[in-house]
Design a protein around this motif. Structure first.
Motif, short mmCIF file in Angstrom:
data_model
loop_
_atom_site.label_atom_id
_atom_site.label_comp_id
_atom_site.label_asym_id
_atom_site.label_seq_id
_atom_site.Cartn_x
_atom_site.Cartn_y
_atom_site.Cartn_z
N GLN A 32 -24.19 16.00 -7.43
CA GLN A 32 -25.15 14.92 -7.54
C GLN A 32 -24.42 13.63 -7.83
O GLN A 32 -23.51 13.60 -8.66
CB GLN A 32 -26.17 15.20 -8.65
N VAL B 273 -25.14 9.52 -8.74
CA VAL B 273 -26.16 8.58 -9.18
C VAL B 273 -25.53 7.20 -9.33
O VAL B 273 -24.72 6.97 -10.23
CB VAL B 273 -26.80 9.02 -10.50
N TYR C 253 -23.37 2.91 -1.90
CA TYR C 253 -23.32 4.32 -2.23
C TYR C 253 -21.90 4.72 -2.60
O TYR C 253 -20.94 4.16 -2.08
CB TYR C 253 -23.70 5.17 -1.02
N TRP D 166 -25.50 12.59 -0.33
CA TRP D 166 -25.62 11.18 -0.66
C TRP D 166 -26.65 10.97 -1.77
O TRP D 166 -27.68 11.63 -1.81
CB TRP D 166 -26.04 10.39 0.58
N GLY D 167 -26.35 10.03 -2.66
CA GLY D 167 -27.30 9.63 -3.68
C GLY D 167 -28.29 8.63 -3.12
O GLY D 167 -28.35 8.38 -1.92
N GLN D 168 -29.06 8.03 -4.04
CA GLN D 168 -30.09 7.09 -3.60
C GLN D 168 -29.52 5.70 -3.34
O GLN D 168 -30.18 4.87 -2.71
CB GLN D 168 -31.20 7.00 -4.66
N THR E 135 -27.64 1.97 -4.61
CA THR E 135 -28.10 0.86 -5.44
C THR E 135 -28.08 -0.41 -4.59
O THR E 135 -27.11 -0.69 -3.89
CB THR E 135 -27.24 0.73 -6.71
#
Length: 115
Positions: free
Chosen positions: A3, A5, A95, A105-107, A109
């Motif tokens: 994960q 973030v 990312y 892949w994370g969300q 920013t």
């Protein structure tokens, strides 16, 4: 399960600075070369900075060289991107991922630079 973030994005005026962070879990962070990528609307996701697993080697895209600095803290499983002298063309979702983008892949920013 891996994960990623990302955090630290925001709205900033041209010439300003931001520091992005990416906290990882579910991977042996210190074994992984890492990178920061960005994707602007309608464009592909591109690598802007990379760092070796121990932090001894860094690489930058020509467009950010001299303005961005990638670093990492293996004790905190975190990779950072210090962005200075920001330009409107730096506007994108940022990312982190392993070099080669092989992790989930994370969300991301959002970074928005106003002129």
């Amino acid at each position: 399960q891996a994960q990623l973030v990302e955090s630290g994005g925001g709205l900033v005026q041209a010439g300003g600075s931001l520091r992005l962070s990416c906290v990882t879990s579910g991977i042996t962070f210190s074994y992984n070369d890492m990178g920061w990528y960005r994707q602007a609307p309608g464009k592909q996701r591109d690598l802007v900075a990379g760092i070796s697993s121990r932090g001894s080697s860094t690489q930058y895209a020509d467009s950010v060289k001299g303005r961005f600095t990638i670093s990492r803290d293996n004790a905190k499983n975190t990779v950072y991107l210090q962005m200075n002298s920001l330009k409107p063309e730096d506007t994108a979702v940022y990312y982190c991922n392993g070099r080669g983008g092989y992790l989930p892949w994370g969300q991301g920013t959002q970074v928005t630079v106003s002129s």
